[in-house]
Design a protein around this motif. Structure first.
Motif, PDB file in Angstrom:
ATOM      1  N   PRO A 119       0.803  -1.239  -0.023  1.00 49.09           N
ATOM      2  CA  PRO A 119      -0.166   0.107   0.043  1.00 49.09           C
ATOM      3  C   PRO A 119       0.938   1.273  -0.037  1.00 49.09           C
ATOM      4  CG  PRO A 119      -1.101  -1.523   1.534  1.00 49.09           C
ATOM      5  CD  PRO A 119       0.581  -2.089   0.997  1.00 49.09           C
ATOM      6  N   ILE A 147      -5.501  -0.523   3.928  1.00 51.94           N
ATOM      7  CA  ILE A 147      -5.402   0.849   3.224  1.00 51.94           C
ATOM      8  C   ILE A 147      -5.252   1.565   4.344  1.00 51.94           C
ATOM      9  CG2 ILE A 147      -6.710   2.647   2.000  1.00 51.94           C
ATOM     10  CD1 ILE A 147      -8.140   0.225   0.657  1.00 51.94           C
ATOM     11  N   SER A 154      -4.569   6.242   6.236  1.00 43.52           N
ATOM     12  CA  SER A 154      -5.914   5.647   5.215  1.00 43.52           C
ATOM     13  C   SER A 154      -6.226   6.786   4.517  1.00 43.52           C
ATOM     14  CB  SER A 154      -6.797   4.862   6.137  1.00 43.52           C
ATOM     15  OG  SER A 154      -8.032   5.277   5.518  1.00 43.52           O
ATOM     16  N   ASN A 158      -6.164   7.251   0.485  1.00 45.92           N
ATOM     17  CA  ASN A 158      -7.337   7.392  -0.273  1.00 45.92           C
ATOM     18  C   ASN A 158      -7.170   8.668  -1.048  1.00 45.92           C
ATOM     19  OD1 ASN A 158      -8.814   5.224   0.138  1.00 45.92           O
ATOM     20  ND2 ASN A 158      -9.524   5.841   2.161  1.00 45.92           N
ATOM     21  N   ARG A 172     -12.165  -1.405  -3.943  1.00 41.05           N
ATOM     22  CA  ARG A 172     -11.047  -1.946  -2.733  1.00 41.05           C
ATOM     23  C   ARG A 172     -11.448  -3.016  -2.533  1.00 41.05           C
ATOM     24  NH1 ARG A 172     -12.953   3.303  -1.809  1.00 41.05           N
ATOM     25  NH2 ARG A 172     -11.493   4.809  -1.601  1.00 41.05           N
TER      26      ARG A 172
END
Ligand code: BG6
Length: 483
Positions: A119, A147, A154, A158, A172
């Protein structure tokens, strides 16, 4: 009135991280099986991208040898069709300069980009795709948990993804949502009239959600030691299961209708506080022990380092809304537990009054709906019945089982999810607000643990976690249903 421009069909599925474990174990086999069943669009090409320099032939051979390791084997005809779809480009996903050759191959056609990457690379990869002109309006991006590590990280990931792809194009993955029985749970709830009138605090005593694994952390120690069971399993898989059990009936099965209802559940979850942390949570870490008849080392011995990370967590969650007020949702998950089992139990309340005599009274067990996700796939309803015989009335509990095992091959959860991305159906994917609300709840638990200095308690590998996990239920006169 302006007509909406029809989308061009997807021609390419590009897997970044194509030499990694997720691609080899899950994505490529899933695509192969979908092809075997004639479910992939004929024009679809699958392109692997990774930093390792190799040619197409080598990548194709490598993919075949990984598929051959599977019990299903490789069918020559399917392989001929599937391998013709495969291609490979060596590139650094985070650098736009590396993506020219890929761009030339795509030639402006819409693509799905599957980021089977760490990630920490999602942001840079999205930016590189956008800079290289590859984030077209019909393109989709697929990302996986975790995530972030908390709400703040997160949100940052995003936001980086959103700067290249609008939310409607972001898929996702939570692979639990692709599991067959999870979808059956939705059918059970909303395709039957029987359960809905009882699906509330008038009839349900409590809910138990267990995800037990026998494996240790092993080779994933580096990743796991940063996350622990709370962030690795509860933030995503367990809260998703909880939402599907607890949500209100959605207006329809459309993605936003279902996700709106899940969001309401997440908003209703009572936050952990320093006053409630000891009553609602238990952390554990496995020591050495015996699992499946074999001696296994402690978590800290797997890599030889001291660690304050939990490999087991049990939680008592409360949903503060009209439907669920007063109904605890107990969740537990851990590594090195005695068996592999993912199960949801809806425990109904006992009868308000029994008309049966004292002996039959002893036989009475409150009704229970058990949803087994793995290893067996089953939904069973425990009902009371009369024992056959003429000497007085005795009762017995009988499970009414909807066994879902049809003897066929069990699909990989990713097969369904990949098909849904291709069909542009995000219903089984997690929306940004869901991820962030789940993190907000998890952060509260993690922060109170840290404020109160709550460290993981030891448990022997092969046991059901530390004693506190039992006390969590026993305090309210309940027990885990372990049989
Ligand atoms: C992953 C976790 O998301 O799910 C792993 O990172 C865990 O730690 C795995 O083992 C469990 O998935 P499944 O499908 O095997 O239950």
């Amino acid at each position: 009135m302006a007509m909406a421009k029809p989308s061009r069909p997807i021609e390419f599925l590009v897997i970044f991280g194509a030499t990694g474990d997720l691609a080899a174990r899950m994505l490529l086999p899933s695509l192969y099986f979908l092809d075997a069943d004639g479910l992939l669009p004929p024009e679809l090409k699958v392109i692997g991208v990774a930093r390792t320099v190799m040619d197409r032939q080598t990548y194709v051979a490598r993919t075949k040898s990984r598929l051959e390791e599977r019990p299903e084997g490789v069918d020559d005809n399917v392989w001929a069709r599937f391998s013709a779809r495969l291609d490979y480009f060596p590139a650094d996903a985070g650098k736009p300069q590396g993506l020219e050759a890929l761009g030339a191959r795509l030639a402006g056609a819409p693509a799905i980009y599957y980021l089977a990457l760490s990630p920490s690379l999602y942001g840079a990869t999205c930016t590189a795709l956008s800079t290289a002109g590859l984030a077209c309006g019909d393109c989709r991006i697929v990302i996986e948990k975790p995530i972030g590590h908390d709400l703040e990280s997160s949100r940052a990931i995003n936001a980086e993804v959103a700067s290249a792809f609008d939310e409607r194009r972001v898929f996702r993955v939570d692979h639990y949502l692709g599991k067959e029985t999870v979808q059956n749970l939705i059918a059970l709830r909303f395709a039957n009239i029987l359960f809905e009138p009882l699906w509330n605090n008038l009839a349900v005593d409590h809910v138990q959600i267990t995800i037990a694994e026998t494996d240790g952390v092993g080779e994933r120690w580096g990743y796991y030691d940063e996350y622990g069971a709370l962030r690795d399993m509860v933030q995503n898989h367990m809260l998703q299961l909880l939402c599907l059990v607890a949500m209100e009936p959605p207006a329809d099965a459309g993605a936003d209708s279902v996700r709106d209802e899940k969001v309401k559940v997440l908003k209703s979850l009572r936050r952990c506080t320093t006053g409630s942390a000891h009553q609602m949570s238990v952390r554990g870490q496995y020591k050495g022990g015996v699992v499946d008849g074999k001696s296994v080392p402690a978590y800290t011995e797997e890599k030889g380092g001291p660690s304050e990370v939990e490999t087991f967590v049990a939680l008592r969650a409360e949903i503060d809304n009209w439907r669920w007020a007063g109904v605890p949702f107990f969740m537990r998950t851990g590594k090195r537990l005695p068996e592999r089992r993912t199960q949801i139990v809806i425990q109904f309340k006992p009868l308000p009054h029994s008309i049966f005599g004292a002996r039959a009274q002893e036989d009475l067990i409150a009704n229970r709906l058990v949803i087994d996700l793995q290893p067996k796939e089953d939904i069973s309803l425990l009902l009371m019945n009369r024992r056959p015989g003429i000497a007085g009335t005795r009762l017995q509990a009988m499970p009414l089982s909807l066994s879902l095992d049809d003897g066929g091959r069990r699909r990989i959860a990713y097969e369904r999810l990949l098909l849904d991305v291709l069909a542009d159906n995000p219903a089984l994917f997690v929306r940004r607000d869901e991820v962030e609300l789940a993190w907000a709840w998890i952060d509260c638990v993690a922060e109170t643990w840290s404020d109160l200095g709550i460290a993981p308690k030891p448990y022997a590998a092969g046991s059901w976690g530390p004693p506190g996990a039992f006390a969590l239920l026993e305090r309210s006169g309940r027990t885990w249903l372990d049989e």
